[in-house]
Design an enzyme around this catalytic site. Structure first.
Site, PDB file in Angstrom:
ATOM      1  N   ASP A 137      -5.612   5.364 -23.796  1.00  0.00           N
ATOM      2  CA  ASP A 137      -4.951   5.066 -22.222  1.00  0.00           C
ATOM      3  C   ASP A 137      -3.644   5.479 -22.128  1.00  0.00           C
ATOM      4  O   ASP A 137      -2.867   5.890 -23.164  1.00  0.00           O
ATOM      5  CB  ASP A 137      -4.899   3.584 -22.696  1.00  0.00           C
ATOM      6  CG  ASP A 137      -4.824   2.523 -21.286  1.00  0.00           C
ATOM      7  OD1 ASP A 137      -5.675   1.839 -21.121  1.00  0.00           O
ATOM      8  OD2 ASP A 137      -3.754   2.899 -20.527  1.00  0.00           O
ATOM      9  N   ALA A 191     -10.793   4.289 -17.235  1.00  0.00           N
ATOM     10  CA  ALA A 191      -9.443   4.740 -16.800  1.00  0.00           C
ATOM     11  C   ALA A 191      -9.324   5.072 -15.138  1.00  0.00           C
ATOM     12  O   ALA A 191      -9.818   6.359 -14.957  1.00  0.00           O
ATOM     13  CB  ALA A 191      -9.257   5.763 -17.602  1.00  0.00           C
ATOM     14  N   TYR A 198     -10.561   3.935  -2.445  1.00  0.00           N
ATOM     15  CA  TYR A 198     -10.738   3.761  -3.776  1.00  0.00           C
ATOM     16  C   TYR A 198     -12.490   3.623  -4.037  1.00  0.00           C
ATOM     17  O   TYR A 198     -13.060   4.126  -5.082  1.00  0.00           O
ATOM     18  CB  TYR A 198     -10.190   2.180  -4.230  1.00  0.00           C
ATOM     19  CG  TYR A 198     -10.779   1.544  -5.310  1.00  0.00           C
ATOM     20  CD1 TYR A 198     -10.684   1.945  -6.405  1.00  0.00           C
ATOM     21  CD2 TYR A 198     -11.570   0.343  -5.120  1.00  0.00           C
ATOM     22  CE1 TYR A 198     -11.142   1.316  -7.621  1.00  0.00           C
ATOM     23  CE2 TYR A 198     -12.160  -0.314  -6.168  1.00  0.00           C
ATOM     24  CZ  TYR A 198     -12.192   0.287  -7.397  1.00  0.00           C
ATOM     25  OH  TYR A 198     -12.620  -0.446  -8.448  1.00  0.00           O
ATOM     26  N   GLY A 253      -9.633  -4.105   6.100  1.00  0.00           N
ATOM     27  CA  GLY A 253     -10.579  -3.608   5.198  1.00  0.00           C
ATOM     28  C   GLY A 253     -11.539  -4.564   4.281  1.00  0.00           C
ATOM     29  O   GLY A 253     -12.327  -4.443   3.511  1.00  0.00           O
TER      30      GLY A 253
HETATM   31  N1  UFG Z   1      -6.670 -12.642  -0.610  1.00  0.00           N
HETATM   32  C1  UFG Z   1      -5.823 -13.641  -0.055  1.00  0.00           C
HETATM   33  N2  UFG Z   1      -4.396 -13.719  -0.203  1.00  0.00           N
HETATM   34  C2  UFG Z   1      -3.948 -12.854  -1.354  1.00  0.00           C
HETATM   35  C3  UFG Z   1      -4.750 -12.095  -1.938  1.00  0.00           C
HETATM   36  C4  UFG Z   1      -6.021 -12.146  -1.769  1.00  0.00           C
HETATM   37  O1  UFG Z   1      -6.192 -14.289   0.949  1.00  0.00           O
HETATM   38  O2  UFG Z   1      -2.822 -12.890  -1.398  1.00  0.00           O
HETATM   39  C5  UFG Z   1      -8.191 -12.806  -0.395  1.00  0.00           C
HETATM   40  C6  UFG Z   1      -8.522 -11.398  -0.024  1.00  0.00           C
HETATM   41  O3  UFG Z   1      -8.289 -11.477   1.524  1.00  0.00           O
HETATM   42  C7  UFG Z   1     -10.106 -11.600  -0.146  1.00  0.00           C
HETATM   43  C8  UFG Z   1     -10.056 -12.512  -1.375  1.00  0.00           C
HETATM   44  O4  UFG Z   1      -8.820 -13.101  -1.396  1.00  0.00           O
HETATM   45  O5  UFG Z   1     -10.808 -12.201   1.069  1.00  0.00           O
HETATM   46  C9  UFG Z   1     -10.070 -11.666  -2.704  1.00  0.00           C
HETATM   47  O6  UFG Z   1      -9.258 -10.906  -2.766  1.00  0.00           O
HETATM   48  P1  UFG Z   1      -8.788  -9.970  -4.056  1.00  0.00           P
HETATM   49  O7  UFG Z   1      -7.799  -8.986  -3.741  1.00  0.00           O
HETATM   50  O8  UFG Z   1      -8.676 -10.806  -5.128  1.00  0.00           O
HETATM   51  O9  UFG Z   1     -10.058  -8.940  -4.288  1.00  0.00           O
HETATM   52  P2  UFG Z   1     -11.121  -8.132  -3.324  1.00  0.00           P
HETATM   53  O10 UFG Z   1     -12.274  -9.064  -2.964  1.00  0.00           O
HETATM   54  O11 UFG Z   1     -10.226  -7.498  -2.210  1.00  0.00           O
HETATM   55  O12 UFG Z   1     -11.284  -6.854  -4.347  1.00  0.00           O
HETATM   56  C10 UFG Z   1     -12.679  -7.055  -5.067  1.00  0.00           C
HETATM   57  C11 UFG Z   1     -12.289  -6.051  -6.078  1.00  0.00           C
HETATM   58  C12 UFG Z   1     -12.062  -4.849  -5.828  1.00  0.00           C
HETATM   59  C13 UFG Z   1     -13.295  -4.263  -5.038  1.00  0.00           C
HETATM   60  C14 UFG Z   1     -13.399  -5.110  -3.761  1.00  0.00           C
HETATM   61  C15 UFG Z   1     -14.312  -4.392  -2.843  1.00  0.00           C
HETATM   62  O13 UFG Z   1     -11.095  -6.309  -7.115  1.00  0.00           O
HETATM   63  O14 UFG Z   1     -12.156  -3.830  -6.862  1.00  0.00           O
HETATM   64  O15 UFG Z   1     -13.568  -6.512  -4.278  1.00  0.00           O
HETATM   65  O16 UFG Z   1     -14.140  -5.140  -1.595  1.00  0.00           O
HETATM   66  F1  UFG Z   1     -13.035  -2.581  -4.457  1.00  0.00           F
END
Ligand code: UFG
Length: 329
Positions: free
Chosen positions: A31, A74, A141, A284
């Site tokens: 790592d 990684a 990503y 997104g």
């Molecule tokens: N969210 C909020 N407020 C915040 C952070 C997140 O409302 O401060 C919401 C996001 O909009 C989403 C949900 O919480 O609706 C989950 O968000 P995360 O950022 O925790 O996770 P994601 O769903 O965006 O991400 C996950 C994986 C990524 C992957 C993605 C695919 O962690 O690796 O799904 O869309 F790329």
């Protein structure tokens, strides 16, 4: 005979290393510690600090250790950052994969387990999402991870390097005793941010949008416990050791929770009043992501042990309570 875990100091990587050590495997971690934490690595594992794109470094690790299997975590994984700086993602993730496969080919190492993502699908065409569904990533990503899967597919055909790609949905939780857990800087994920509010480190959380076509208007996600992901990596490795062919698996609970439901569950678990407000949609974000993970259950024999959302949040809270400022504390 050792398993090389690249990115073994990161969130999912460190839990997988811990699980492998508990199952008496010999583990070597490599790592660069750019986002990982040395303290998160189980002390039974041997540690090399270096970068996957550095072939001199990788060659040294493969020369000094008797590596038979590789588990590859990684990579950079923050969606909004990848939108701002796609080349950083293609360089580290895709170029890193090429350098790793070249060294594996040169040292005749024939098995790799790869940490992939639901982001390879993009906006889902159907719910639950199956592995055979179209892959149209909506961010660099996801595109980089899909490219890495394809590079492995062609390396299998040309060099006989077998792979399993594990497409995770929303990973959460921590090892039950709270000794290791999720520590990103900056934090962007829902549950850790909610727990920062519960711990008094933030005033409130902004929920990104409440006008989606879901049960309560907020996004729905499929949460899977990090220790259940860890066991899936071991099972995938054993599946290849048994001589099976390369394959891609979804890993999820097959249940969806809305952001508001997560907030409510976290309030219950922590006993805190977690203040929130509703903000704009985050660019997104797909409305709903739920996995069909029947294949992992049937073919790998994967049996997640922690599917209860309150248990997942409780374990994350245990880690948070013990490491209020992350590993640095
Ligand atoms: N969210 C909020 N407020 C915040 C952070 C997140 O409302 O401060 C919401 C996001 O909009 C989403 C949900 O919480 O609706 C989950 O968000 P995360 O950022 O925790 O996770 P994601 O769903 O965006 O991400 C996950 C994986 C990524 C992957 C993605 C695919 O962690 O690796 O799904 O869309 F790329």
């Amino acid at each position: 005979m050792s398993i090389l875990v690249l990115g073994g100091a990161g969130y999912v990587g460190s839990h997988t290393v811990d699980h492998l050590c508990d199952n008496d495997y010999d583990v070597v971690v490599a790592d660069n510690l750019e986002t990982g934490h040395k303290e998160a690595i189980n002390n039974k594992a041997k540690f090399y600090q270096g970068d996957i794109r550095d072939k001199v470094f990788l060659n040294r690790v493969f020369q000094e250790e008797n590596i038979t299997d590789v588990i590859h975590f990684a990579a950079f994984s923050i969606v909004p950052e990848s939108m701002k700086d796609p080349l950083k993602y293609f360089d580290n993730n895709v170029a890193g994969m090429i350098s790793l496969l070249e060294v594996m080919r040169d040292f005749d190492v024939k098995r790799i387990i790869f940490s992939s993502t639901a982001a390879t699908y993009g906006e889902p065409k159907q719910i639950p999402i199956k592995e055979s569904d179209p892959t149209e990533p909506t961010n660099p990503y996801g595109e980089s991870k899909l490219a890495m899967e394809k590079i492995m597919k062609w390396s299998d055909i040309a060099y006989g390097i077998k792979f399993v790609a594990l497409r995770y949905f929303n990973v959460a939780g921590a090892k039950e005793d709270g000794s290791i857990g999720e520590d990103h800087g900056p934090e962007t994920h829902l549950i850790p941010i909610i727990l920062q509010v519960a711990a008094g480190q933030r005033d409130e959380i902004t929920i990104f949008g409440d006008d989606y076509d879901t049960k309560d208007g907020t996004n729905v996600r499929d949460y899977v416990h990090v220790m259940d992901l860890a066991s899936a990596h071991r099972l995938a490795m054993e599946y290849l050791i048994d001589g099976n062919n390369s394959k891609i698996f979804n890993l999820g609970s097959q249940n969806g929770f809305s952001n508001k439901e997560i907030l409510e569950a976290a309030g219950k678990v922590t006993g805190m009043d977690i203040k929130s407000n509703i903000g704009d949609r985050r660019p997104g974000d797909p409305s709903t992501l739920i996995a069909d993970s029947i294949n992992a259950r049937k073919i790998l024999g994967w049996q997640p042990q922690n599917e209860n959302i309150e248990k997942i949040i409780q374990d994350a809270w245990n880690f948070k309570s013990k490491h209020i400022n992350g590993f640095s504390s």
